[in-house]
Design an enzyme around this catalytic site. Structure first.
Site, PDB file in Angstrom:
ATOM      1  N   GLU A  47      -1.905  -8.782   4.275  1.00 50.36           N
ATOM      2  CA  GLU A  47      -1.848  -9.139   5.694  1.00 50.36           C
ATOM      3  C   GLU A  47      -3.189  -8.987   6.412  1.00 50.36           C
ATOM      4  OE1 GLU A  47      -1.207  -4.657   5.912  1.00 50.36           O
ATOM      5  OE2 GLU A  47      -1.056  -6.291   4.462  1.00 50.36           O
TER       6      GLU A  47
ATOM      7  N   HIS B 288      -3.745  -5.079   0.729  1.00 47.68           N
ATOM      8  CA  HIS B 288      -3.207  -5.522   2.015  1.00 47.68           C
ATOM      9  C   HIS B 288      -3.305  -7.040   2.154  1.00 47.68           C
ATOM     10  CE1 HIS B 288      -2.594  -1.654   4.130  1.00 47.68           C
ATOM     11  NE2 HIS B 288      -3.539  -1.230   3.306  1.00 47.68           N
TER      12      HIS B 288
ATOM     13  N   CYS C 275       0.830  -1.208   0.000  1.00 47.54           N
ATOM     14  CA  CYS C 275       0.000   0.000   0.000  1.00 47.54           C
ATOM     15  C   CYS C 275       0.868   1.263   0.000  1.00 47.54           C
ATOM     16  CB  CYS C 275      -0.991  -0.042   1.170  1.00 47.54           C
ATOM     17  SG  CYS C 275      -2.366   1.131   1.005  1.00 47.54           S
TER      18      CYS C 275
END
Length: 252
Positions: A196, A194, A100
């Site tokens: 994660e 993202h 990002c």
């Protein structure tokens, strides 16, 4: 004796109370998808001005730059220091995974252009399409596994890569953004979304920014609805990110 691998995470965002309570902080969130047993991981809270010594950079095998609520094109002191550090890593050909904000920082330091997203901010689960010609690059990371033609990923951003640097290769795009993933040579790999994040984390972010008045209820509802029937491809992202950083397919 096998030498211990060392990695560093540059945290460009503070931990929310929710993430600290539920996961131990974003450092642990990242380690849950990237770290393997026997490795050493350090976190540097660059958003708070915490950076590694330049003399220690050579001791790391790879680096990760997290997302942030700050603009990658801004000139805050810590952002300029981060840019300088990433330029050093570029010269050293160290592997850097940009997530990002990190994706946008790498674009910036290589001479590309970053700015406000032309079609507006994005929040929620989205599908991105693998670009034609990206199979060779992705094949390095997926190995004998089938290379996906698209991937689901959680998005949370209001800026985008407007112009890619020279030598950058688009890896994925979407119907809203021309550059969802890109790579530069063999040492920079950048992802706008993202990998994660999970449902719980993004829902808490949605509720928090709604509470701050940054988004309207309809936008929040629509963002949550994107995950009604679909989940992010976390296992595929795990394979991709780990194998880029480590150059191997052992996911033990």
């Amino acid at each position: 004796m096998v030498e211990q691998k060392r990695y560093a995470l540059f945290l460009a965002t503070p931990d929310s109370e929710f993430v600290k309570k539920s996961y131990g902080g974003y450092f642990d969130v990242f380690k849950s998808i990237l770290a393997d047993a026997g490795e050493h991981w350090d976190a540097f809270r660059v958003v708070a001005g915490e950076f590694p010594d330049e003399k220690d950079l050579e001791t790391y095998d790879g680096f990760v730059i997290s997302g942030s609520s700050h603009d990658a094109f801004a000139d805050d002191d810590w952002i300029l220091e981060l840019c300088s550090l990433v330029q050093k890593l570029d010269h050293m050909k160290k592997k850097v995974l940009g997530i990002c904000f990190g994706h946008q920082i790498i674009c910036r330091i290589r001479g590309g252009k970053v700015g406000r997203a032309r079609k507006g901010p994005e929040l929620g689960l989205r599908n991105i399409t693998i670009a034609k010609g990206a199979d060779e690059k992705l094949g390095e990371y997926f190995g004998d596994d089938e290379i996906p033609t698209s991937l689901n990923i959680i998005k949370c951003h209001q800026d985008e890569v407007l112009e890619l640097p020279e030598s950058a290769k688009v890896i994925a795009y979407s119907d809203r953004y021309d550059v969802e993933m890109f790579s530069i040579e063999d040492h920079f790999f950048c992802i706008q979304g993202h990998p994660e994040y999970n449902r719980e984390i993004v829902f808490e972010i949605i509720d928090r920014v709604l509470g701050f008045g940054y988004i309207k209820q309809e936008f929040a509802d629509a963002a949550k609805a994107t995950m009604d029937k679909t989940e992010p491809d976390r296992e595929l992202w795990k394979i991709l990110c780990k194998n880029f950083l480590k150059g191997r397919r052992d996911l033990a």
